[in-house]
Structure formats: C-alpha cells, structure tokens
Design a protein around this motif. Structure first.
Motif, PDB file in Angstrom:
ATOM      1  N   VAL B 124     -30.601 -11.148  18.387  1.00 38.76           N
ATOM      2  CA  VAL B 124     -29.728 -10.798  17.261  1.00 38.76           C
ATOM      3  C   VAL B 124     -28.858  -9.575  17.568  1.00 38.76           C
ATOM      4  N   VAL B 125     -29.306  -8.732  18.509  1.00 39.55           N
ATOM      5  CA  VAL B 125     -28.494  -7.564  18.871  1.00 39.55           C
ATOM      6  C   VAL B 125     -27.161  -8.033  19.457  1.00 39.55           C
ATOM      7  N   ALA B 128     -25.072  -9.700  16.754  1.00 41.19           N
ATOM      8  CA  ALA B 128     -24.480  -8.737  15.815  1.00 41.19           C
ATOM      9  C   ALA B 128     -23.147  -8.194  16.317  1.00 41.19           C
ATOM     10  N   LYS B 129     -22.945  -8.190  17.658  1.00 38.25           N
ATOM     11  CA  LYS B 129     -21.681  -7.694  18.201  1.00 38.25           C
ATOM     12  C   LYS B 129     -20.522  -8.590  17.763  1.00 38.25           C
ATOM     13  N   PRO B 132     -20.965  -9.021  12.997  1.00 33.53           N
ATOM     14  CA  PRO B 132     -21.561  -7.863  12.313  1.00 33.53           C
ATOM     15  C   PRO B 132     -21.713  -8.066  10.806  1.00 33.53           C
ATOM     16  N   VAL B 135     -24.754 -10.294  10.007  1.00 28.17           N
ATOM     17  CA  VAL B 135     -26.022  -9.589  10.173  1.00 28.17           C
ATOM     18  C   VAL B 135     -26.233  -8.584   9.043  1.00 28.17           C
ATOM     19  N   GLU B 136     -25.165  -7.906   8.651  1.00 25.10           N
ATOM     20  CA  GLU B 136     -25.293  -6.957   7.531  1.00 25.10           C
ATOM     21  C   GLU B 136     -25.675  -7.656   6.244  1.00 25.10           C
TER      22      GLU B 136
END
Lengths: 152, 430
Positions: B124-125, B128-129, B132, B135-136
């Motif tokens: 997920v990191v 998230a790029k 974003p 993910v938020e």
C-alpha cells in the motif's frame, strides 16, 4: 495543540514478554509527570498509530524490534529522514503496522514534523508478562534518554 | 520447467504468521500446504475453570482485528447455555458494534492488503504514491469503524464493555450523534469503494464451492440465524458439532475443518452475500444492480467487491440502528447461571465463528471449543491453489508466488486467530 507538546507512543503487547518493551518505556515516562509529554499506549495497528499522532508536531515512538541477537540494543531512527524497513518490526502480527503507517504517512504528507522511533531489541516474544533482564535495563535507559533529550 | 517447489516463508499482507508450500511434479500440482506455524495459543485451555463472565474479555484477546466477533460468539454461546437472551436495544447495540468491526476490518483488508495485488503494487505504500486520495479516504473510513467500536465497546482494540447479558454501560442517544454524521460520509465513501473495486481486473477463476453462512429470517446475519449452505445444509447452531469436524494435519498448528457429510467449505463475505442477498438493504442492492453484479458470485477474487458491499451495508445498518436508538433502562439483563452447555456463532468479517462452552453449577467453564473462520477456510484455500496453479505453472517464479499470495488473500486469512504471516515454498521435481 501546543507546538511544544510531545506525544510519547508506547507500542506493544505486554502479554508477549519483550514485545511489551515499548509499553514499559511509555509507562516509565508517564511516571516522570513531564507536562510537555502526552503518553499513549497502543498495540501497534497502523491506522491507530496514524490516528494517535494527529495534531502533534513532535512524536516519539517506542517499540520492540527483532534483529540480529544483540538483545537489549537500542536503535534510534529519525523517521522523517529515513524509511523504515517493515521487517525491522517483523515480530508484529499486524499486516499494516508501524513501518507501513510511517511510510504511507510520508507518501501522503501526514508525518509529524518530528518523528523519532526507538526500537529495543527483544529476546523473548512468548507468552509472559515479564521483560527479559537485558530488555528491562534497556527500557530504563530509553526512558531516561527520552527524558534527557526531549523532556526539558 | 515442469517440476519445482515454491516456498513462501512469510506470506505478506495477512494477519499473523504462516507459510505456503507448493510442490509441482511433471507440470502438475503435487502438493499444496498452507502451513500455520505460529505456536498454538491454548485459549480453550485458558478458559477452563474461569467464570462464564470472563469469556468475552479473554476471547477478545485472540485477535486485535476482530475482537468483537470473539466477544459476540462468546456471549451468544453462554446466553444460549443459560437460556437468557437480551433483546430490544441491547440486541441492536450488538449489531451496531459489529457494524463497526466489519467497517474497520473490511476497509483495512480491502485497501491496505488486497487492492495492491490488483493494481500491481508490492504494497500500500507504493500504491499510496499513485492513489493518495484513495488511501486517505480508506484511512478515514476505517477510522469511523474504529469509532463505532470505541463508542459502544469502550476502546477500539480488545473492547471492555461487552458482557454476558448485554453491556456494562450503554450510550446516551446524544453520544451517537457524531457517529451518525460521520457514517453519512462513510456510506458515500463505501459506495465509492464498491465502484472502485468493480473496476479491477479479476482472474478468470470460478469453482463449485459449498458456501456456509448464518442465515436469519429477516436480517443480513451478524449474531443470529441457522447455519445454511448452498448445498442443502440447514441446521441450528446447536447442531454444529454433529455436522462439522476439526482434524489435525501435521504441517499446521491450526486444525482443519470440514463438513462431516461432504468436505471443505467456504466462509466469509461471498458466502454471506450468496446466501443472504435478499436481506441486504435497498441501497446495497441498488449499488450491486447498478454495477451489474450477479446475485451469486463464485470467483473468490471478487471477494474484494463483496467486502466493499458489506462495508456499505454496515454503514447503512449502523445509521438505521442509530436513528431508531433509545437508551434501554438497563444496560444488561440479569444472568442466572445454570449447569449447561451452550453453542454460539456469529459472522466475523472473515466468516462464521463458532464457540461452545460447558459450564458447571458454579458458573465456571469446564470446557470450551472455539472454531475461527480462517481455520475453517484452510482446506478451501489449499484446494483453490491446486486448481489455480496448473494454468499458471509456467509463469516466472516471482509472478507465480505473487498470484498465489493474492489467491490466499482472497480469504483475508487471520492466522493469528487460527492459532500469524505466511511464508511461500514452491517445489518442482524432475
């Protein structure tokens, strides 16, 4: 939120022996009764960590780590400057844990301005409420270190 | 390469520690083992000689992700033993706290653990790029699930407010006002979640499963119902032990479950959806219909869509409960323990969780049995892999490992519950 406030976040499971190192440090710091320190203890699920530090510019996290066998070794990581390796905290049962929370927060610009992570290398992670002797010493040392560096 | 062994020593993005071993011989899958090597946790033994009233708090410690499921199955079983079952608003609050657990658990798995598989990210990191906002939004949605659990349960992880007979303390109507506001946002976010998942690409993989779920006459199941399947099973919870058996396999610390009459079965969101579609609220059916989702799903990879639908249902149901809530006069009913055995089941996010307790005349637990959903799904996970791998056997090892892990994650396995993390080992033999 007062910009001088620090969140001291102890992470771990006190019923899994040295996994409770972060919790033990937070409990010791709480006893120092330092006004600028807000102390919280959580079990380490990633989104809870992210929620916990909301509103704080300064965050100190203490957690147990599993590494090469230097039991009781204290690691200090400036998480605003370096990426955390998830396998550093690989004893965690959480698939989205501390490293993921920090690394995702960095990507979406939600990291606190200051984020220091202290990792204490644990020896035993089995069912017990007692810390190993070396880890107990490291807990005292870490609490004193945080008080000295950030408590004034 | 016709023969090889694939080993995943630590399967990523699952809760807990486990490994996967796959042996391929002459291009055929010779062996698949889901190895759960976390030491047994002996919770059933811890419970012996403890008071019946301690069971919800002890069993909540089995899992940090689904403690409500453990508390609910425990109180259901003990109340079943004593023949005392709370109704009215206490019953509704139990559904409300369960909504919170489904929202937090489903959102965590769907976005943080499973979505990266479909979008081609290692985690997920990396996702998230590029996503974003997604993910938020996921983090906020999960937070609202946590808030429900905290409001009703006293705290988010291992709540402490659930007791046999009801709750130690119940909220005022005004305590739920902010939750309702947040849930209106969450319901819209859940609709977006279902739309997001429906755009994903799914492997062409359908199997003839026996789906098992609690089925209630008028409600989508949380705490009550008969145990039914799409292949004719229709029993009361008290008949669980006569119809299901747990077996030890030497490579896993979690017992394997199967139906005595047949074999493996499938628990969780798809099972609930297939067996209880009619009980979903109108808004969920409308979203499913708008997206042309079939009423029966046999592709386990589409569990990610159903988790989205169940998250939507949980938001909608939570709003309904809050709107109709009136604080009960007493937070719990008076419990009078008797010597008896009780059976209870509830629908954990991952599927049906069964508890049985034998209690003596002093109210002490003499014997306990807990069958978590991941333990029950193990055989089906292994069978899926046996059928999934052959058409992919010539894939490069890294890709094959990723696809096998994705297939395991369809079940959102909670290995911590089943006895932690998966390791994959694929062996090819000449």
């Amino acid at each position: 939120m007062d910009k001088n406030k620090f969140l001291i976040l102890g992470i771990g499971n006190r019923f899994r022996s040295d996994d409770g190192a972060g919790v033990a440090v937070a409990e010791k710091i709480k006893k120092f009764e330092i006004d600028k320190f807000d102390v919280k203890i959580i079990d380490g699920e990633g989104t809870d960590i992210m929620e916990s530090w909301k509103g704080y510019d300064n965050v100190i996290i203490i957690d147990a780590v599993q590494k090469n066998g230097s039991f009781g070794k204290i690691y200090e990581i400036n998480a605003c400057e370096e990426e955390l390796q998830s396998d550093f905290f690989n004893y965690s049962s959480h698939a989205f844990g501390l490293a993921e929370a920090i690394n995702v927060s960095r990507v979406i610009n939600k990291l606190p301005k200051l984020l220091i992570v202290y990792g204490i290398e644990g020896q035993h992670f089995n069912f017990d409420t007692k810390l190993s002797a070396k880890i107990e010493k490291a807990v005292n040392k870490t609490a004193a270190l945080i008080k000295e560096k950030y408590g004034k | 390469m016709k023969n090889r062994t694939i080993k995943v020593d630590y399967l990523a993005r699952v809760e807990g520690e486990g490994a996967l071993y796959i042996k391929i011989k002459n291009g055929e899958v010779d062996d698949v083992k889901l190895k759960i090597f976390e030491p047994p946790r002996f919770f059933e033994a811890f419970l012996r000689d403890r008071k019946y009233s301690e069971a919800p708090d002890i069993t909540a410690r089995i899992c940090g992700i689904c403690p409500i499921a453990y508390q609910m199955s425990a109180v259901n079983a003990i109340e079943n033993a004593f023949g005392q079952v709370p109704g009215g608003q206490i019953r509704e609050l139990r559904r409300l706290i369960y909504c919170g657990e489904w929202i937090e658990s489903h959102t965590l798995h769907l976005y943080m653990l499973h979505a990266p598989d479909f979008l081609g990210y290692p985690d997920v990191v990396h996702m998230a790029k590029d996503f974003p906002e997604v993910v938020e939004k996921a983090l906020k949605l999960k937070r609202i699930g946590n808030d429900i659990v905290k409001t009703i349960g006293g705290r988010e992880i291992h709540p402490i407010n659930v007791k046999v007979g009801g709750f130690y303390k119940v909220p005022q109507k005004k305590d739920l006002k902010q939750l309702r506001e947040d849930l209106l946002w969450a319901r819209d976010a859940a609709i977006d979640t279902v739309k997001f998942t429906s755009t994903l690409t799914f492997p062409d993989f359908e199997q003839d499963y026996e789906f098992v779920s609690l089925c209630h006459d008028i409600e989508y199941p949380f705490n009550e119902g008969r145990i039914k399947s799409n292949k004719g099973l229709d029993i009361s919870v008290e008949e669980y032990d006569f119809n299901f058996i747990e077996e030890h396999v030497e490579y896993s610390h979690a017992l394997h479950s199967r139906l005595r009459a047949r074999d493996n079965y499938f628990l969780g969101p798809i099972a609930r959806y297939n067996l209880n579609y009619d009980k979903l609220s109108p808004i969920v059916k409308q979203v499913a219909s708008d997206l042309k989702l079939p009423r029966e799903i046999n592709n386990p990879f589409k569990s990610i869509i159903v988790r989205g639908l169940e998250t939507l249902y949980a938001c909608d149901e939570a709003i309904r409960i809050i709107d109709q809530y009136e604080k009960p006069d007493e937070p719990s009913i008076q419990i009078n323990p008797i010597e008896a055995t009780g059976n209870g089941a509830s629908e954990a996010p991952r599927g049906m969780l069964y508890h049985r307790y034998r209690i003596n005349e002093e109210g002490l637990i003499m014997d306990a049995k807990i069958v978590p959903p991941t333990s029950q799904n193990q055989k089906t996970i292994e069978k899926d892999l046996k059928h999934f791998i052959p058409s992919r056997v010539n894939l490069p090892e890294k890709e094959l490992v990723l696809q096998c892990e994705q297939a395991v994650r369809n079940y959102d396995p909670c290995i911590s519950c089943a006895t932690h993390f998966l390791k994959l080992h694929v062996e090819k033999e000449n």
